[in-house]
Write a protein that holds these residues in place. Sequence first.
Motif, PDB file in Angstrom:
ATOM      1  N   ARG A 105       0.541  -1.531  -0.065  1.00  0.00           N
ATOM      2  CA  ARG A 105       0.324   0.273   0.218  1.00  0.00           C
ATOM      3  C   ARG A 105       0.883   1.459  -0.650  1.00  0.00           C
ATOM      4  O   ARG A 105       0.449   2.538   0.169  1.00  0.00           O
ATOM      5  N   LYS A 106       2.403   1.259   0.038  1.00  0.00           N
ATOM      6  CA  LYS A 106       2.875   2.469  -0.584  1.00  0.00           C
ATOM      7  C   LYS A 106       2.498   3.400  -0.389  1.00  0.00           C
ATOM      8  O   LYS A 106       2.693   4.737  -0.166  1.00  0.00           O
ATOM      9  N   PRO A 107       1.984   3.585  -2.335  1.00  0.00           N
ATOM     10  CA  PRO A 107       1.843   4.694  -2.710  1.00  0.00           C
ATOM     11  C   PRO A 107       1.422   5.685  -2.215  1.00  0.00           C
ATOM     12  O   PRO A 107       0.869   6.594  -2.624  1.00  0.00           O
ATOM     13  N   THR A 108       0.386   4.921  -1.243  1.00  0.00           N
ATOM     14  CA  THR A 108      -1.275   5.889  -0.364  1.00  0.00           C
ATOM     15  C   THR A 108      -0.391   5.704   0.584  1.00  0.00           C
ATOM     16  O   THR A 108      -0.990   6.672   1.809  1.00  0.00           O
ATOM     17  N   ARG A 109      -0.101   4.929   1.389  1.00  0.00           N
ATOM     18  CA  ARG A 109       0.068   4.902   2.938  1.00  0.00           C
ATOM     19  C   ARG A 109       0.865   4.146   3.287  1.00  0.00           C
ATOM     20  O   ARG A 109       1.924   3.459   2.439  1.00  0.00           O
ATOM     21  N   GLY A 110       1.642   4.676   4.271  1.00  0.00           N
ATOM     22  CA  GLY A 110       3.144   4.364   4.979  1.00  0.00           C
ATOM     23  C   GLY A 110       3.846   5.670   4.956  1.00  0.00           C
ATOM     24  O   GLY A 110       5.207   5.530   4.649  1.00  0.00           O
ATOM     25  N   ARG A 111       3.688   6.773   3.712  1.00  0.00           N
ATOM     26  CA  ARG A 111       4.941   7.257   3.101  1.00  0.00           C
ATOM     27  C   ARG A 111       4.974   8.355   3.540  1.00  0.00           C
ATOM     28  O   ARG A 111       6.013   9.551   4.053  1.00  0.00           O
ATOM     29  N   HIS A 112       4.178   8.642   4.313  1.00  0.00           N
ATOM     30  CA  HIS A 112       4.114  10.251   5.393  1.00  0.00           C
ATOM     31  C   HIS A 112       3.350   9.790   6.497  1.00  0.00           C
ATOM     32  O   HIS A 112       2.754   9.185   6.402  1.00  0.00           O
ATOM     33  N   LEU A 113       3.811  10.798   7.556  1.00  0.00           N
ATOM     34  CA  LEU A 113       3.520  10.234   9.207  1.00  0.00           C
ATOM     35  C   LEU A 113       1.221  10.792   8.956  1.00  0.00           C
ATOM     36  O   LEU A 113       1.083  11.703   7.746  1.00  0.00           O
ATOM     37  N   GLU A 114       0.701  10.342   9.898  1.00  0.00           N
ATOM     38  CA  GLU A 114      -0.897  10.528   8.807  1.00  0.00           C
ATOM     39  C   GLU A 114      -1.488  11.012  10.149  1.00  0.00           C
ATOM     40  O   GLU A 114      -1.057  10.994  11.488  1.00  0.00           O
ATOM     41  N   VAL A 115      -2.276  11.820   9.951  1.00  0.00           N
ATOM     42  CA  VAL A 115      -2.659  11.497  11.356  1.00  0.00           C
ATOM     43  C   VAL A 115      -3.807  11.190  11.578  1.00  0.00           C
ATOM     44  O   VAL A 115      -5.239  10.194  11.266  1.00  0.00           O
ATOM     45  N   GLU A 116      -3.591  11.372  13.519  1.00  0.00           N
ATOM     46  CA  GLU A 116      -4.339  10.018  14.114  1.00  0.00           C
ATOM     47  C   GLU A 116      -5.236  10.678  14.714  1.00  0.00           C
ATOM     48  O   GLU A 116      -4.648  11.826  16.345  1.00  0.00           O
ATOM     49  N   ARG A 117      -6.440   9.824  15.721  1.00  0.00           N
ATOM     50  CA  ARG A 117      -6.833  11.085  17.532  1.00  0.00           C
ATOM     51  C   ARG A 117      -6.799  10.479  18.041  1.00  0.00           C
ATOM     52  O   ARG A 117      -6.840   8.672  17.742  1.00  0.00           O
ATOM     53  N   ARG A 118      -6.320  11.280  19.077  1.00  0.00           N
ATOM     54  CA  ARG A 118      -5.905  10.319  20.024  1.00  0.00           C
ATOM     55  C   ARG A 118      -7.211   9.156  20.440  1.00  0.00           C
ATOM     56  O   ARG A 118      -6.743   8.002  20.767  1.00  0.00           O
ATOM     57  N   GLU A 119      -7.929  10.189  20.399  1.00  0.00           N
ATOM     58  CA  GLU A 119      -9.388   9.296  20.885  1.00  0.00           C
ATOM     59  C   GLU A 119     -10.729   9.087  20.173  1.00  0.00           C
ATOM     60  O   GLU A 119     -10.534  10.024  19.791  1.00  0.00           O
ATOM     61  N   PRO A 120     -10.823   8.010  19.717  1.00  0.00           N
ATOM     62  CA  PRO A 120     -11.500   7.623  18.707  1.00  0.00           C
ATOM     63  C   PRO A 120     -12.914   8.086  18.350  1.00  0.00           C
ATOM     64  O   PRO A 120     -13.286   8.641  17.142  1.00  0.00           O
ATOM     65  N   ASN A 121     -12.955   8.180  19.708  1.00  0.00           N
ATOM     66  CA  ASN A 121     -15.204   8.952  19.056  1.00  0.00           C
ATOM     67  C   ASN A 121     -14.522  10.107  19.411  1.00  0.00           C
ATOM     68  O   ASN A 121     -15.809  10.470  19.278  1.00  0.00           O
ATOM     69  N   LEU A 122     -13.864  11.056  19.849  1.00  0.00           N
ATOM     70  CA  LEU A 122     -14.020  12.101  19.886  1.00  0.00           C
ATOM     71  C   LEU A 122     -13.678  12.647  18.185  1.00  0.00           C
ATOM     72  O   LEU A 122     -13.465  12.451  17.438  1.00  0.00           O
ATOM     73  N   ASP A 123     -13.879  14.234  18.308  1.00  0.00           N
ATOM     74  CA  ASP A 123     -13.916  14.549  16.587  1.00  0.00           C
ATOM     75  C   ASP A 123     -12.446  14.415  16.211  1.00  0.00           C
ATOM     76  O   ASP A 123     -11.569  14.370  17.370  1.00  0.00           O
ATOM     77  N   TYR A 124     -11.664  15.189  15.024  1.00  0.00           N
ATOM     78  CA  TYR A 124     -10.460  15.315  14.533  1.00  0.00           C
ATOM     79  C   TYR A 124     -10.356  17.178  14.744  1.00  0.00           C
ATOM     80  O   TYR A 124     -11.470  18.632  14.555  1.00  0.00           O
ATOM     81  N   ASP A 125      -9.821  17.744  15.847  1.00  0.00           N
ATOM     82  CA  ASP A 125      -9.528  18.703  16.462  1.00  0.00           C
ATOM     83  C   ASP A 125      -8.111  19.325  17.107  1.00  0.00           C
ATOM     84  O   ASP A 125      -7.584  17.886  17.358  1.00  0.00           O
ATOM     85  N   SER A 126      -7.261  19.912  17.364  1.00  0.00           N
ATOM     86  CA  SER A 126      -6.446  20.413  17.781  1.00  0.00           C
ATOM     87  C   SER A 126      -6.005  19.569  18.859  1.00  0.00           C
ATOM     88  O   SER A 126      -4.210  19.256  18.784  1.00  0.00           O
ATOM     89  N   THR A 127      -6.648  18.987  19.669  1.00  0.00           N
ATOM     90  CA  THR A 127      -6.501  18.835  21.643  1.00  0.00           C
ATOM     91  C   THR A 127      -6.861  17.447  20.948  1.00  0.00           C
ATOM     92  O   THR A 127      -5.604  17.214  21.966  1.00  0.00           O
ATOM     93  N   ASN A 128      -7.346  16.988  19.839  1.00  0.00           N
ATOM     94  CA  ASN A 128      -7.712  15.251  19.661  1.00  0.00           C
ATOM     95  C   ASN A 128      -6.825  14.340  18.854  1.00  0.00           C
ATOM     96  O   ASN A 128      -6.398  12.961  18.694  1.00  0.00           O
ATOM     97  N   CYS A 129      -6.260  15.690  18.032  1.00  0.00           N
ATOM     98  CA  CYS A 129      -5.223  14.791  17.059  1.00  0.00           C
ATOM     99  C   CYS A 129      -3.653  14.926  17.490  1.00  0.00           C
ATOM    100  O   CYS A 129      -2.793  15.878  17.711  1.00  0.00           O
ATOM    101  N   ILE A 130      -3.308  13.953  16.971  1.00  0.00           N
ATOM    102  CA  ILE A 130      -1.210  13.991  16.338  1.00  0.00           C
ATOM    103  C   ILE A 130      -0.729  13.662  15.215  1.00  0.00           C
ATOM    104  O   ILE A 130      -2.262  12.851  14.626  1.00  0.00           O
ATOM    105  N   LEU A 131       0.322  13.980  14.908  1.00  0.00           N
ATOM    106  CA  LEU A 131       1.003  12.650  13.831  1.00  0.00           C
ATOM    107  C   LEU A 131       1.281  11.773  14.384  1.00  0.00           C
ATOM    108  O   LEU A 131       1.611  11.326  15.099  1.00  0.00           O
ATOM    109  N   ALA A 132       0.878  10.137  13.472  1.00  0.00           N
ATOM    110  CA  ALA A 132       1.334   9.104  13.749  1.00  0.00           C
ATOM    111  C   ALA A 132       1.505   8.711  12.402  1.00  0.00           C
ATOM    112  O   ALA A 132       1.561   8.709  12.032  1.00  0.00           O
ATOM    113  N   CYS A 133       2.688   7.253  12.629  1.00  0.00           N
ATOM    114  CA  CYS A 133       3.230   6.253  11.981  1.00  0.00           C
ATOM    115  C   CYS A 133       2.396   5.632  11.604  1.00  0.00           C
ATOM    116  O   CYS A 133       0.910   5.155  12.259  1.00  0.00           O
TER     117      CYS A 133
END
Length: 170
Positions: A105-133
């Motif tokens: 899947r490298k052409p679409t995934r794995g090449r860059h850090l991805e937006v990850e929600r710390r708590e999956p039941n919460l929204d995408y926002d600056s307090t809940n998101c980080i960059l993850a491999c």
Amino acid sequence: MMNEMKKFLFEAAMGYDYCKSCHKGSTMEEMLSEYGLSYQKYLPEITRIQRLCTYNENGNKKIRFGNKKDFLEWYLKKWSLDGSAVCEYCGISEKECNELLNTQRKPTRGRHLEVERREPNLDYDSTNCILACYVCNNTKSDFMSEEEFRVLIPGIQAFWKSQRNKKKQN
């Protein structure tokens, strides 16, 4: 130069066809050529960042973080052009992850850090998101909290160490 490039990527991802920050009215292509750089070289990165701004949920497009500008500002503060940004869970750099990860899947995934929600039941926002491999993001998925996932991080770090050793042997 790095800050200038981030401004350029922000403006291009926002959809501007000219450079707002240089106040000369230069097109994006003209602005890059002043630095001896090719717009075509950065077009895939611009497109990738634009795609990050939206996601599909039941066929509906929704903007992360409430609006595109807020997301781009957050993302470009966290991410780095040179690949030195690191996964906030396991600590691997984007550059090293890209070098070590072997996936179909490298052409679409794995090449860059991805937006990850710390708590999956919460929204995408600056307090809940980080960059993850890719490995941390896939392993944690959307059914574990950050706290539950933390027990798995030593195993992922051991995985990356084994990948480094394999690369050294080859």
